[in-house]
Design an enzyme around this catalytic site. Structure first.
Site, PDB file in Angstrom:
ATOM      1  N   LYS A 199     109.850 -33.439  14.695  1.00  0.00           N
ATOM      2  CA  LYS A 199     110.432 -32.586  15.742  1.00  0.00           C
ATOM      3  C   LYS A 199     111.017 -31.302  15.157  1.00  0.00           C
ATOM      4  O   LYS A 199     110.810 -30.205  15.703  1.00  0.00           O
ATOM      5  CB  LYS A 199     111.507 -33.364  16.498  1.00  0.00           C
ATOM      6  CG  LYS A 199     110.952 -34.517  17.334  1.00  0.00           C
ATOM      7  CD  LYS A 199     112.070 -35.339  17.971  1.00  0.00           C
ATOM      8  CE  LYS A 199     111.502 -36.481  18.816  1.00  0.00           C
ATOM      9  NZ  LYS A 199     112.550 -37.325  19.412  1.00  0.00           N
ATOM     10  N   SER A 216     114.157 -39.609  24.361  1.00  0.00           N
ATOM     11  CA  SER A 216     114.677 -38.510  23.550  1.00  0.00           C
ATOM     12  C   SER A 216     114.789 -37.190  24.316  1.00  0.00           C
ATOM     13  O   SER A 216     115.378 -36.241  23.806  1.00  0.00           O
ATOM     14  CB  SER A 216     113.813 -38.323  22.298  1.00  0.00           C
ATOM     15  OG  SER A 216     112.488 -37.996  22.650  1.00  0.00           O
TER      16      SER A 216
END
Length: 799
Positions: free
Chosen positions: A748, A705
């Protein structure tokens, strides 16, 4: 005439003339014919000089005795090889026997005869001349071979010594036998005398009879006496031990009976043991066990009633019965099926968590429609401090059930779940059964805390043992090793908690309904602090509402500057620190009231612990801000890139994993392939080394990611364009510049929001994850979705 007196079998006293003998040194006054009648004997061997009564019952044998009485009264006595044979053949008889003289015949009332005979000489049957009406054989008298030597004297002394020891142990021998042996000087006669008085086998006696050599006979006798002595000594030792045990048992029984008599005299009435057994039977009857458990309990009570209380097994059996009786086989608490009341309880205890509250209320609704519904098995997964454990207590209160908590952190022994078998000392049921017995209900809310931290070693795998517990298709028949009787766990509502879902055994995770608790926003933390944490800490520190009050801005300052977490555990600690400081002021300065303002925080909590450094970090080219998922609920990370003269190498530091290193190489390869479009001089890739570093090197980092962040940092370095200081990004990049979706979006985005980020770049295919993000956060953040690297360049880099 010289005569000797000796003791025959069964105490018969015999007299023999020693001036005449049949062989060797002495001779008998009777002449022995070459052919004599042969009388077979069952299990009896007759020796020379032995006087013994013989019972004669066979028709052939009676005929033989009658004929011999009219003749010279001499017969040959030969033992049968097998005493069970009724009509023996010549092959069934030994070849050696004894010539004997018939002394007297007694006729018995039953038609049989008792014949008193005296052995005269050893003899060998050469052949049989007649088999009917009785045996006659050709007789060969055998002379004894005597050798005078020191060996013979030593053998005689040893034989006498052994025989004396045997007489002391054998009940069938008396001191008179010792005297008789002591007074016999002839070596051959001594050996015969001892053998015919010993209780040994016919075969061993026959072996002595057939030895004409005196030395060999004494050696053989030594062996037989030693063997017999060992057998008698061993038997005596066993008898002594058994007698000791019997005496001990008899003594205990006597003392026990005395104790009972004393109790009766004191008026205590019935036998306590009988009362105890009856009491156990009544308890089993009222326990309402399953049929199988009831049968096992009654069988164990019967076993206990026959067991002395002093037995080691008694306590084990009694403890087992107590467990069987006390386990709540059929005891349940009534569920609170009022959905509005249950929702009110959940709202009072916890702020937000709508997804979990909805699931509990759905369960109650179905439970109201279907009485025999199986309990759900939920697993709350989230970072520390978000309220997973306290939520379990709240659910139990809302349902009106008992609550049991079992911490699985560090548990490595399978027996903790299934229990120990009763064969082990100190055995107990597993903690599942223990917890249910403790609350006295078979339908509690059972919390399995920290299920992701279960270990395994040589003692077994507790995670695998939990498979049966947490499977609705199996746990109605759960078997604990200690109880050894199936127990129904289907009514229990199991709730597991975990910080990480990845470390849970896949088969175990498949049996549970996973519900995520990603963490709280600043807005949610503010409400939790005002509604729950501050009132709780006021009460714990003895402060009332007038003595301390927190401004909203103060709580926000504590959240942003003194804590950095997904949960609220550290926030509660900081609030507690402030309350302690105020409590001291109340005691020392007699403070009446205190309003905690932002400027007061530093005096209670010290200098600011956390501050946003995004703007400072991204003030130079080559630095980009990324978002990462962590067990604590997510965090932002900075990717720094720099260049130096070299040979075109790519250096990666910061404790990066293999996948993250591959993402960096992929991003660089894409930049090189688009160098002309991006206006980058191609020589730079040959003459320059690029070094990428992700700070906080002590923390391992991995995953795809960060690909977009790595790409942005390197492009900023190579083009000297700054990255916007209010933007954070996540996503996986491919060699063609496509942006692929990643996981942990909610965590996140929340971490970016906590860090003061204003714009977030997310892969377009992660649009569906926006539903999990609170509306408050979505209003305060600008969320941009990206498909390819070109969009990242336009949004993230300054012009």
């Amino acid at each position: 005439m010289n005569k000797e007196i000796f003791l025959g079998d069964e105490g018969t006293i015999g007299i023999i003339d020693t001036t005449k003998a049949s062989t060797g040194e002495n001779e008998i006054d009777l002449s022995i014919p070459h052919v004599l009648p042969v009388l077979p004997l069952r299990n009896t061997v007759v020796f020379p000089q032995q006087i013994i009564p013989i019972s004669v019952g066979r028709e052939k044998s009676i005929r033989l005795i009658e004929d011999s009485m009219t003749d010279n009264k001499l017969i040959a006595l030969v033992a049968q090889k097998d005493g069970k044979i009724e009509n023996p053949k010549s092959k069934d008889l030994f070849r050696w026997g004894t010539i004997a003289s018939i002394m007297k015949v007694f006729k018995m009332p039953d038609g049989t005869q008792s014949v008193m005979v005296q052995g005269l000489s050893r003899a060998k049957i050469a052949s049989y001349s007649q088999t009917t009406p009785f045996f006659k054989g050709l007789i060969q008298p055998q002379e004894e071979e005597m050798v005078e030597s020191v060996n013979i004297e030593a053998l005689i002394a040893n034989v006498r010594s052994l025989f004396e020891k045997i007489v002391g142990l054998a009940p069938y021998l008396t001191p008179e036998h010792v005297m008789l042996v002591t007074n016999t000087d002839n070596a051959g006669r001594l050996a015969d005398l001892i053998v015919w008085n010993l209780n040994i086998s016919t075969t061993d006696k026959q072996g002595i009879l057939e030895l004409v050599n005196i030395k060999e006979r004494l050696e053989k006798l030594n062996y037989l006496l030693t063997k017999e002595l060992q057998i008698l000594e061993l038997g005596s030792k066993i008898q002594t031990e058994v007698q000791g045990e019997i005496n001990k048992t008899q003594r205990e029984y006597y003392l026990r009976e005395q104790l009972k008599a004393i109790k009766r005299e004191l008026g205590e009435g019935e036998d306590d043991r009988a009362v105890e057994i009856d009491d156990l039977r009544k308890k089993v009857k009222t326990a309402k066990m399953t049929k199988e458990a009831n049968d096992v309990a009654l069988k164990e009570i019967d076993r206990l009633s026959k067991m002395p209380p002093s037995a080691a097994e008694y306590t084990v059996s009694r403890t087992y019965l107590d467990w069987l009786i006390e386990v709540p086989w059929n005891k349940s608490t009534e569920d609170n099926l009022d959905i509005k009341e249950a929702q009110s309880v959940l709202d009072d205890d916890h702020y937000d968590l709508e997804k979990i509250k909805k699931r509990i209320l759905e369960y109650l609704a179905v439970r109201k429609l279907k009485n025999d519904m199986k309990g759900p098995i939920l697993c709350f997964v989230g970072p520390p401090g978000v309220g997973k454990t306290s939520l379990g207590k709240s659910i139990a209160r809302a349902l009106g059930r008992k609550f049991v908590r079992m911490s699985l952190g560090g548990v490595r022994d399978e027996a903790e779940i299934r229990g120990h078998r009763r064969t082990y000392i100190g055995a107990l049921p597993g903690r599942i059964v223990q917890g249910i017995k403790k609350v006295g209900s078979n339908n509690p809310v059972f919390m399995l805390d920290e299920i992701d931290k279960v270990g395994n070693d040589f003692r077994g795998d507790p995670s695998s043992a939990l498979l049966e517990v947490l499977d609705p298709e199996q746990n109605f028949d759960f078997s604990d090793h200690y109880l050894e009787v199936p127990f129904d766990l289907s009514k229990v509502m199991f709730i597991a908690t975990a910080n990480l879902g990845d470390t849970i055994l896949p088969a175990l995770k498949d049996r549970m309904e996973i519900i995520g608790l990603p963490g709280y926003t600043e807005h949610e933390k503010l409400h939790i602090a005002q509604k729950y944490l501050i009132p709780k800490q006021k009460e714990e520190h003895g402060l009332n509402t007038e003595q301390i009050e927190f401004e909203e801005a103060t709580v926000k300052e504590i959240i942003n500057s003194y804590t950095k977490e997904a949960g609220v555990r550290n926030l509660e600690r900081e609030i507690a620190s402030v309350c302690r400081g105020v409590a001291r002021e109340v005691v020392e300065e007699n403070l009446k009231s205190k309003v905690i303002k932002v400027d007061d925080i530093k005096g209670y909590l010290g200098a600011i612990k956390f501050f946003s450094d995004v703007a400072e970090r991204t003030s130079r080219s080559g630095v980009a801000t990324g978002m990462a998922w962590t067990a604590a609920g997510g965090d932002i990370l900075f990717v720094e890139a720099t260049k130096m003269h070299g040979t075109g190498q790519l250096l990666l530091t910061g404790s990066l994993g293999d996948i993250m290193k591959e993402s960096a190489k992929t991003a660089l390869s894409y930049i090189r392939s688009k160098a002309d479009e991006l206006k980058i001089d191609g020589k730079i890739f040959k003459e320059t080394d690029i070094h990428i570093h992700v700070p906080a090197g002590a923390i391992p980092k991995d995953g795809p990611s960060a690909g977009v962040t790595l790409f942005t940092a390197m492009l900023s370095l190579l083009t000297s364009r700054l990255v916007r200081n209010d933007i954070a990004m996540t996503g996986e990049i491919t060699l063609r510049g496509l942006i692929l979706p990643v996981g942990g979006i909610k965590e996140k985005v929340l971490s970016a929001h906590r860090a003061g980020i204003k714009t977030v770049l997310l892969p377009e295919k992660n649009k569906t994850d926006l539903d999990e993000i609170p509306d408050v956060v979505k209003k305060e953040l600008k969320i941009c979705f990206i498909k390819n690297a070109e969009q990242v360049i336009d949004l993230a880099l300054t012009k």
